[in-house]
Every structure is written in C-alpha cells, then in structure tokens.
Design a protein around this motif. Structure first.
Motif: not given
Length: 202
Positions: A132-151
C-alpha cells in the motif's frame, strides 16, 4: 509490526510468515554469523540475546514489517515440515521518514546459497510492494550485483550512490501503471491467517 503478526502470504515460490522468536535460534542466528551475509546486508554480528531483542523490535515497532521467507516447494511437499526447516531468508519493509508515511525502505535476504538465483527474492519483494505504500527505496552494497539487477527488473531506478557507505540507492514510485503491473505480478499471492507455529501447508 503488529500489522502482519497474524498474516501469512502464499506465493508460488515463497511463503512469507511473521518473524517470531521461534525463528531466532534455529536458522536466523546461524545465518547472521556468516561474514558474507554480514557484508551483503551491512550487518554486525549479534549475540543470541541481541537477536531476540532485534526480533522483538521488528515485531512490536509500528514502523517496521518483516517476514521470514520459506521455500514454498519444500514447505508444501513435506507434510509436517517445520517452518525452521524451510527457512531461506527474510524480507523487511520499514518507514524511514516519519514525516512521509508513503515511503518505505525494502530489504530482502536469501540466506541459503542453494536458493539464490531462483526467483524467491523477487517474489518476496513483489509481495511486500503490495503493502500500500507509493514510494519504495532499496539501499544495496555496490558489489551486490545480483540484488541490484533484481530490483532493476522490478522497475527500481538508481537515484544515488555513496562512496562512503559503498552502496547505491534505488527507488520505485508507484504510478497508476506501476500499480496495475504490481497487481498483475502478485495476483496469485494469497493472504491467509497465521498463528505462531501453526501455519499449515496447503
């Protein structure tokens, strides 16, 4: 968060159940001893007592919502399987700006190496994006490429990078078209009642 303490979410790949004290000593505390997970989640090692205190905080605080991620295939295939034996990670949503209750920060951790890269994290995040929120943020370690790609596949866009904290910030603003897309992606997710330790495979 008490909002989800009696709620479980059933997807095709994951089952999300509230984080209870029963989950702490079995798998969660062992996971967080991993130096790799500490690095990927920017976490410090905690004692068992501190993990219990953290679990209590996540459960009681009004600005936090966390679920334990279960492997749905394993959970449904083994009648009588305990949640602890099916645990693969967790997913968290918390309000970071009390003046803007439409913004939530989201985190996901698939702790079991054998369960990574199979879409479990993606489905867990999608389920949380329907809260139900309208804005989401994700803070991810720069080296965590799989997580960055997923988001990024979930339509998050990078809005900041911190060389000090070695992390990137990605954001999703849920427009009407994004809302429709999320509904389509989560139409199969069922919400069911949950009581501590009494979730039954379907």
């Amino acid at each position: 968060m008490r909002l989800n303490q009696n709620t479980m979410l059933l997807g095709k790949k994951v089952v999300l159940v509230p984080y209870t004290s029963e989950h702490v000593p079995s798998r969660y505390h062992e996971w967080m001893k991993s130096e790799e997970l500490q690095r990927l989640t920017a976490s410090e090692p905690l004692t068992l007592e501190q993990e219990y205190a953290m679990q209590h905080s996540w459960r009681e605080d009004a600005d936090k919502c966390t679920f334990i991620v279960l492997d749905a295939e394993k959970w449904q295939a083994q009648p009588g399987a305990t949640e602890e034996s099916c645990m693969v990670g967790d997913v968290n949503l918390f309000l970071t700006d009390l003046e803007d209750t439409t913004l939530g920060e989201i985190e996901v951790m698939i702790a079991e190496p054998s369960c990574r890269g199979k879409g479990l994290g993606t489905e867990a995040v999608l389920a949380m994006l329907s809260y139900g929120l309208t804005k989401f943020e994700a803070k991810i370690g720069q080296g965590n490429e799989p997580s960055i790609r997923m988001f990024q596949k979930l339509h998050f866009e990078q809005v900041a990078a911190s060389s000090v904290f070695q992390e990137v910030t990605l954001r999703l603003t849920v427009s009407e078209s994004e809302h429709q897309w999320l509904l389509e992606q989560t139409s199969h997710v069922e919400e069911k009642p949950y009581r501590d330790g009494s979730a039954e495979p379907c």
